[in-house]
Design a protein around this motif. Structure first.
Motif, PDB file in Angstrom:
ATOM      1  N   SER A  97      -3.402 -15.168  -4.394  1.00  8.11           N
ATOM      2  CA  SER A  97      -2.501 -14.022  -4.163  1.00  8.11           C
ATOM      3  C   SER A  97      -2.485 -13.026  -5.316  1.00  8.11           C
ATOM      4  O   SER A  97      -1.436 -12.730  -5.894  1.00  8.11           O
ATOM      5  CB  SER A  97      -1.076 -14.515  -3.897  1.00  8.11           C
ATOM      6  N   PRO A  98      -3.650 -12.474  -5.677  1.00  7.38           N
ATOM      7  CA  PRO A  98      -3.660 -11.460  -6.737  1.00  7.38           C
ATOM      8  C   PRO A  98      -2.971 -10.183  -6.276  1.00  7.38           C
ATOM      9  O   PRO A  98      -2.804  -9.947  -5.078  1.00  7.38           O
ATOM     10  CB  PRO A  98      -5.156 -11.217  -6.966  1.00  7.38           C
ATOM     11  N   ASP A  99      -2.590  -9.369  -7.223  1.00  9.01           N
ATOM     12  CA  ASP A  99      -1.942  -8.103  -6.883  1.00  9.01           C
ATOM     13  C   ASP A  99      -2.951  -7.080  -6.373  1.00  9.01           C
ATOM     14  O   ASP A  99      -2.611  -6.233  -5.553  1.00  9.01           O
ATOM     15  CB  ASP A  99      -1.197  -7.564  -8.110  1.00  9.01           C
ATOM     16  N   TYR A 100      -4.175  -7.152  -6.862  1.00 13.18           N
ATOM     17  CA  TYR A 100      -5.247  -6.281  -6.372  1.00 13.18           C
ATOM     18  C   TYR A 100      -6.573  -6.814  -6.873  1.00 13.18           C
ATOM     19  O   TYR A 100      -6.620  -7.665  -7.776  1.00 13.18           O
ATOM     20  CB  TYR A 100      -5.054  -4.822  -6.816  1.00 13.18           C
ATOM     21  N   VAL A 101      -7.652  -6.336  -6.285  1.00 15.62           N
ATOM     22  CA  VAL A 101      -8.998  -6.614  -6.789  1.00 15.62           C
ATOM     23  C   VAL A 101      -9.706  -5.271  -6.968  1.00 15.62           C
ATOM     24  O   VAL A 101      -9.635  -4.409  -6.092  1.00 15.62           O
ATOM     25  CB  VAL A 101      -9.809  -7.527  -5.846  1.00 15.62           C
ATOM     26  N   SER A 102     -10.339  -5.089  -8.102  1.00 11.62           N
ATOM     27  CA  SER A 102     -11.071  -3.846  -8.323  1.00 11.62           C
ATOM     28  C   SER A 102     -12.511  -4.002  -7.842  1.00 11.62           C
ATOM     29  O   SER A 102     -13.090  -5.087  -7.922  1.00 11.62           O
ATOM     30  CB  SER A 102     -11.036  -3.443  -9.800  1.00 11.62           C
ATOM     31  N   VAL A 103     -13.060  -2.918  -7.332  1.00  8.04           N
ATOM     32  CA  VAL A 103     -14.433  -2.899  -6.814  1.00  8.04           C
ATOM     33  C   VAL A 103     -15.207  -1.844  -7.583  1.00  8.04           C
ATOM     34  O   VAL A 103     -14.853  -0.659  -7.554  1.00  8.04           O
ATOM     35  CB  VAL A 103     -14.459  -2.597  -5.305  1.00  8.04           C
ATOM     36  N   THR A 104     -16.269  -2.258  -8.267  1.00  5.42           N
ATOM     37  CA  THR A 104     -16.997  -1.339  -9.136  1.00  5.42           C
ATOM     38  C   THR A 104     -17.821  -0.342  -8.335  1.00  5.42           C
ATOM     39  O   THR A 104     -18.081  -0.519  -7.147  1.00  5.42           O
ATOM     40  CB  THR A 104     -17.919  -2.093 -10.111  1.00  5.42           C
ATOM     41  N   ALA A 122     -10.290   0.895  -6.127  1.00  6.55           N
ATOM     42  CA  ALA A 122     -11.653   1.421  -6.071  1.00  6.55           C
ATOM     43  C   ALA A 122     -12.027   2.119  -7.373  1.00  6.55           C
ATOM     44  O   ALA A 122     -11.331   3.031  -7.813  1.00  6.55           O
ATOM     45  CB  ALA A 122     -11.782   2.402  -4.904  1.00  6.55           C
ATOM     46  N   HIS A 123     -13.130   1.686  -7.984  1.00  7.21           N
ATOM     47  CA  HIS A 123     -13.663   2.410  -9.140  1.00  7.21           C
ATOM     48  C   HIS A 123     -14.276   3.721  -8.648  1.00  7.21           C
ATOM     49  O   HIS A 123     -14.851   3.778  -7.561  1.00  7.21           O
ATOM     50  CB  HIS A 123     -14.755   1.601  -9.836  1.00  7.21           C
ATOM     51  N   LEU A 124     -14.183   4.744  -9.465  1.00  4.44           N
ATOM     52  CA  LEU A 124     -14.821   6.014  -9.137  1.00  4.44           C
ATOM     53  C   LEU A 124     -15.249   6.689 -10.430  1.00  4.44           C
ATOM     54  O   LEU A 124     -14.451   6.844 -11.360  1.00  4.44           O
ATOM     55  CB  LEU A 124     -13.851   6.924  -8.367  1.00  4.44           C
ATOM     56  N   THR A 125     -16.535   7.068 -10.516  1.00  3.59           N
ATOM     57  CA  THR A 125     -17.052   7.771 -11.680  1.00  3.59           C
ATOM     58  C   THR A 125     -17.285   9.233 -11.335  1.00  3.59           C
ATOM     59  O   THR A 125     -17.498   9.582 -10.171  1.00  3.59           O
ATOM     60  CB  THR A 125     -18.368   7.144 -12.166  1.00  3.59           C
TER      61      THR A 125
END
Length: 327
Positions: free
Chosen positions: A48-55, A83-86
């Motif tokens: 139950s994480p609070d969020y997962v980041s996606v590179t 969501a990662h965003l560059t």
């Protein structure tokens, strides 16, 4: 003098918040990698994480697979994607389109990053954004235009923070000024790049707070179980892992012993950050769950329990073993 408000005097608002938990994933590069990743996702979801980041690859090189992974996370799991965003090499128009696409699939958190400069030494196209600060401001503009659509959840914008000097920065003080500028542009929180020494997070936090940075700064912690990975990240960050840790890992007589040594060092790193006041832990998983879950077991973070219907119920116990959350 005005009397204190009801909010200021309410006793139930003074307690400490639960420690945030999050993981980082990257889009799979092959069908076999995808199968392995979804096994990892199932294991991580149970905590139950609070969020997962996606590179997101340099200049959006894996944009389609990143968005596909994010969409599946939203549709097929209970996980909330960050969501990662560059921005380097992309025009405001291109980025606004991508931001809109992310919001359309249900993303409500974006990690705004500058991204790597062109490796050939070339200059990014004219009109492209140059800094994460510019990307934050663009996200806020897109959000404002869509405010009627986002009544059920505004966008949380995260940024990177550096416990040690960024390789392209003239000084650590300059890094803090950049972080402060990101905050002024609308950043809500920061996640640190990897670090290898227990005092580095506390030092960053002290320097940031003295400069006026008030947003949460979440330590990004990497399981220190792979010599190859440690060496590679050391080359990228310019920060050497503790020589004694490398020696102990190299001298380990088995993979199990190496994992035990590395997990122990990672737990020490995370606990030092928590003792310094970290509001959460962000685990760089490298799409592998075993070491991350071993670290989580040893940390025993004070996490909210979730009922069978997904509602959050805070436990009266001060510390709860992470694996128990799934039971």
């Amino acid at each position: 003098m005005s009397p204190p408000s009801h909010i200021e005097t309410h006793p139930n608002l003074a307690g400490a918040a639960p420690v945030a938990l999050s993981y980082e994933l990257f889009p799979p590069r092959s069908p076999a990698a995808a199968e392995s990743l979804w096994t990892t996702i199932a294991e991580l979801e149970a905590t139950s994480p609070d969020y997962v980041s996606v590179t997101y690859g340099a200049s959006g090189s894996n944009r389609d697979t990143a968005v596909e992974l994010i969409n599946r996370l939203v549709q097929e799991t209970t996980l909330r994607p960050l969501a990662h965003l560059t921005c380097v090499g992309n025009s405001p128009q291109e980025l606004a389109e991508i931001i809109g696409e992310l919001l359309d699939v249900g993303v409500r958190g974006i990690l705004a990053l500058r991204g790597d400069q062109p490796k050939d030494g070339g200059v990014p196209p004219e009109g492209s954004l140059r800094y994460a600060q510019d990307l934050i401001e663009l996200i806020r503009r897109v959000e404002q235009r869509r405010s009627a659509l986002l009544c059920a959840g505004k966008v949380a914008v995260g940024v990177a923070a550096y416990p040690t000097r960024h390789p392209e920065s003239p000084s650590e003080a300059h890094d803090i000024e950049v972080l402060l500028a990101k905050q002024r542009s609308g950043a809500d929180f920061a996640i640190t790049q990897v670090f290898f020494h227990t005092e580095q997070y506390a030092d960053l936090l002290t320097r940031a707070r003295r400069a006026g940075v008030t947003i949460p700064i979440i330590p990004g912690v990497m399981p220190l179980t792979s010599i190859r990975r440690l060496t590679r990240l050391s080359e990228l960050t310019g920060v050497e892992p503790a020589p004694e840790l490398i020696e102990r890992l190299a001298a380990a007589g088995s993979d199990a012993e190496r994992a035990r040594i590395g997990v122990g060092a990672t737990v020490d790193l995370a606990n030092a950050a928590l003792d310094a006041g970290a509001p959460g832990i962000h685990l760089y998983t490298f799409n592998e769950h075993t070491a991350a879950l071993d670290v989580l077991d040893r940390l025993a973070l004070p996490r909210p329990r979730r009922t069978a219907h997904g509602a959050v119920r805070h436990s009266p116990e001060p510390r709860i073993a992470a694996r128990q959350l799934a039971s």
